[in-house]
Design an enzyme around this catalytic site. Structure first.
Site, short mmCIF file in Angstrom:
data_model
loop_
_atom_site.label_atom_id
_atom_site.label_comp_id
_atom_site.label_asym_id
_atom_site.label_seq_id
_atom_site.Cartn_x
_atom_site.Cartn_y
_atom_site.Cartn_z
N ASP A 16 0.84 -1.19 0.00
CA ASP A 16 0.00 0.00 0.00
C ASP A 16 0.88 1.25 0.00
O ASP A 16 2.07 1.21 0.32
CB ASP A 16 -0.89 -0.02 1.24
N GLU A 55 2.64 6.93 -2.74
CA GLU A 55 2.32 8.03 -3.65
C GLU A 55 2.80 9.39 -3.13
O GLU A 55 3.30 10.21 -3.90
CB GLU A 55 0.81 8.11 -3.89
N ASP A 86 -8.93 3.48 -3.26
CA ASP A 86 -10.06 3.74 -2.36
C ASP A 86 -11.27 4.26 -3.12
O ASP A 86 -11.33 5.43 -3.51
CB ASP A 86 -9.64 4.75 -1.28
#
Length: 780
Positions: free
Chosen positions: A437, A440, A505
């Protein structure tokens, strides 16, 4: 970024200069490159050459079917790393490069594509076209190549101190009438990018904005070419949005390089693009099964986990992988790789018992490349130089996500070794896969990497490549080259080599389903074979109808994961354990079983997708039907491999409208046929959707009762012939992806080459056996 105010005015605070003339052309002795000297005004007499900027445009033929174009203002400017890892499998030989000169033009030929530079009349004119003369692809015309100062200097003496100015290089390729543009990473907005301003800069923005987790500097044109922008730096595009007839690409710096890749088909474009940036990695057959996960809601103690899995088993829903999300770690200790001792007093033994129970075969855990300062390991990593630093030597920290978190510096080889050792400790405890995860929000200002030669701005996007490569290669080292699986959110060009990726998400809404479809389609057109989505939506509490519609869509993605943030995704919690045939549990069981039966087709198609650099699912319709203009605008349906058409349903009522290209199509559930091209409307319950089989397809299905993902794909199968003619064929592979045979239809309409089939296999013509499905709820 716009440099003009309409067609006639310059944008406020900008000073653009354009290549106006091709003054001279230097030919490379090898016959595969041209170098153009391009002044920013027409040179009509000697005096015109003084006090004048020039641009150098280098046009090369790197390999057949591809041409690179590099525009540079000041050649002496540094070009710091990182650079994309190109040609990972080796660079092919250029066998068909040639320079042809006439009185009015010079042409560089590179296999099927050529670039022709006009040399007469002081016109700036560069055309990219099919070598056989059949089609012009795009061009660089008047005021299409240049650089811009911001703010605009009053005189050129002021540029002696460039600290006061930003400097951009740009190109504008022409857009033809009706041309559409697609790709540029996992983008959730309109599928056709014409009219959009797009910034390629990885961001954690969810699926309902113009930001993207996966920014890939590659786009596909409906005219049979693609363009790959060769930099991980921030790239800004005006796709028909500054000038309606051009795609402007700009970058801050002194040079801009891109490759134009000719197909002529979009599949061939992606095949050549995969030579440049790498083919997708292979994934094991078990990974295509159902993954179960929850996020912030779950206490991962053994009793709770087993209750979920026992509930799934009791409802005939096999789970291949159980995923432990964030809270397998202690709060404020993300990500120190240490299991929460209260929930996992003996994690290795707990995982062993979980697998031994038969409730699940594989285990995945969540990680991210950040270290909270509350972790004891933070001090170790900081003291060893494993964390990103500020320019003054401090560890870069902020309180985003985790308190005082630092960022693992993967440019430090020792940091990579340490990180891999942490992963190995997880593998030792029985972990089989990793969800990578984040990655970014990587700072680009006031930071210095361990490798101080690297550009902080370029590292922002490129970090995703380094992070996922480290984890993927660690998985390969432990489990085998084709057994590595990670679940990645951040990506850039080249990370298709480290499968797989998921869409980030999304909300629990029908609009978010559509956003996810567009994101998967766009990423697939950048050479990503495998992609998944949070079934049910990550954010929110999906009502039963959305959950069930999302289940149908999610089980027809290449990979399928139930995952949510603050609510569970086990079906009985969604609809109070509705036990009817249309309840969440029965619907999930049916779609999971269908995917298991499709595995002979899915896994054979997966091998083909990897080899050709294509998406398995979601595959944009234009890849299979490029000559159908409608296919370039279809963003609510997709192909699963080359033979199955899928149209997700976004309405509670079950109403859906979809398009069938030319040919005869067979409804998978009813065996009824429709002839395309045309638009069709249907109404479905929750256990079906428009799933159509392309004509001339041999579809191999597992046995009726098969619910596993991994089994013998040649034993006891049903071989379904869909409007087949002589020569139709399909390849069968085993559960390791190795070819075991090819089924063909002979001149008499019957199968030949069947000796590798085993058990009580049988053939059905013009569809499949539907006796045991009994699906009668489709209205058309």
């Amino acid at each position: 970024m716009k440099f003009r105010d309409g067609m006639w005015l310059v944008a406020e605070g900008k000073r653009p200069e354009y290549a106006e003339d091709v003054y001279s052309i230097t030919q490379h002795p090898a016959g595969n490159a041209l170098s153009l000297l391009c002044p920013t005004k027409k040179i009509l007499e000697r005096f015109d050459s003084l006090n004048l900027p020039t641009l150098t445009i280098d046009i090369r033929a790197p390999f057949d079917g591809v041409i690179s174009v590099e525009t540079t203002h000041w050649l002496g400017a540094l070009n710091p790393a990182p650079h994309f890892d190109l040609y990972p499998a080796g660079k092919p030989e250029t066998s068909d490069a040639e320079i042809i000169q006439t009185d009015s033009a010079v042409t560089l030929k590179s296999g099927s594509i050529s670039a022709t530079v006009k040399t007469s009349d002081h016109d700036f004119d560069i055309r990219f076209h099919a070598t056989d003369g059949s089609k012009e692809l795009t061009s660089l015309l008047n005021r299409s190549v240049g650089f811009t100062y911001s703010p605009g200097p009053g005189n050129m003496m002021q540029t002696g101190d460039m600290s006061k100015f930003q400097h951009y290089v740009f190109t504008q390729t022409t857009l033809s009438v009706g041309e559409s543009v697609h790709g540029l990473g996992e983008r959730f907005g309109a599928f056709n990018k014409v009219g959009q301003a797009i910034t390629l800069w990885n961001a954690d923005g969810g699926t309902s904005s113009d930001q993207a987790y996966k920014n890939v500097p590659f786009w596909m044109s409906s005219r049979g070419y693609g363009i790959f922008i060769d930099t991980p730096d921030k790239v800004e595009l005006e796709v028909g949005s500054e000038r309606c007839c051009r795609v402007q690409t700009s970058i801050e710096g002194q040079r801009l390089k891109w490759y134009i890749i000719h197909g002529p088909t979009p599949k061939e474009v992606l095949q050549k693009y995969s030579i440049l940036t790498g083919k997708p990695g292979k994934v094991p057959s078990w990974s295509h099964g159902l993954w179960l996960s929850t996020s912030f809601t779950t206490n991962y103690d053994e009793k709770t986990v087993n209750s979920f899995l026992e509930g799934m088993k009791a409802r005939d829903i096999p789970v291949e992988v159980f995923h432990f999300d964030c809270f397998w770690l202690r709060a404020f200790h993300w990500c120190d790789f240490v299991f929460d001792s209260e929930m996992f007093p003996d994690p290795k033994a707990q995982i062993e018992r979980l697998k031994a129970s038969g409730l699940v075969k594989k285990v995945c855990v969540w990680i991210n490349p950040y270290l909270s300062q509350a972790c004891p390991v933070f001090k170790l990593a900081a003291s060893k130089g494993y964390l990103l630093k500020r320019t003054n030597g401090d560890i870069f920290q902020w309180d985003m996500w985790q308190t005082g978190m630092g960022i693992v510096d993967f440019t430090n080889p020792e940091a990579c070794e340490w990180f891999v050792s942490c992963l190995q400790s997880l593998f030792d405890k029985g972990v089989d896969a990793i969800k990578t995860d984040f990655g970014e929000r990587i700072p680009s200002i006031d930071v210095e990497w361990f490798d101080s030669s690297l550009s902080p701005r370029k590292m922002h996007n490129y970090y995703a490549f380094l992070y996922n490569r480290v984890v993927y290669e660690a998985l390969q080292d432990r489990f085998g080259e084709n057994e590595a699986v990670l679940f990645a959110r951040a990506a850039t060009a080249g990370t298709q080599r480290f499968p797989l990726q998921w869409g980030g998400d999304c909300e629990s809404t029908p609009e978010a389903i559509a956003e996810s479809v567009r994101g998967g389609l766009s990423l697939g057109l950048c050479g990503y074979s495998f992609w998944s989505v949070d079934i049910g939506g990550f954010e929110g509490y999906p009502p039963p109808w959305i959950y069930k519609r999302w289940v149908a869509f999610g089980l027809l993605c290449s990979h399928s994961r139930l995952h949510g943030s603050n609510s569970f995704r086990v079906p009985w919690t969604v609809d109070n354990d509705d036990k009817t045939d249309q309840g969440c549990s029965k619907i999930l069981a049916k779609w999971t079983a269908l995917k298991a039966r499709l595995m002979p087709y899915i896994f054979a198609q997966a091998q083909k997708a990897v080899e050709e650099g294509l998406p398995l699912s979601l595959r944009a319709m234009c890849l299979e039907f490029p000559d159908d203009p409608t296919s370039w605008f279809l963003d609510r349906q997709f192909m699963f491999g080359d033979s199955l058409l899928v149209a997700p349903i976004f309405e509670e009522s079950g109403d859906v409208e979809f398009y069938l290209p030319k040919g005869r199509w067979t409804n998978f559930f009813t065996n009824k046929t429709k002839d395309g091209p045309g638009w069709f409307k249907e109404k479905h319950n929750f256990d079906t959707l428009p799933l159509y089989v392309r004509e001339n397809t041999i579809l191999v299905l597992g046995k009726w009762h098969e619910t596993r993902t991994v089994y013998d794909y040649s034993k006891g199968v049903e071989v379904c012939l869909y409007q087949t003619s002589s020569g139709a064929k399909t390849t069968l592979v085993d559960a390791e992806g190795e070819e075991i045979g090819v089924l063909k239809v002979g001149a008499d309409g019957h199968l030949v080459d069947q000796e590798f089939l085993d058990g009580a296999w049988h053939v059905t013509k013009n569809g499949r056996s539907t006796i045991k499905t009994g699906s009668k709820a489709i209205e058309g």
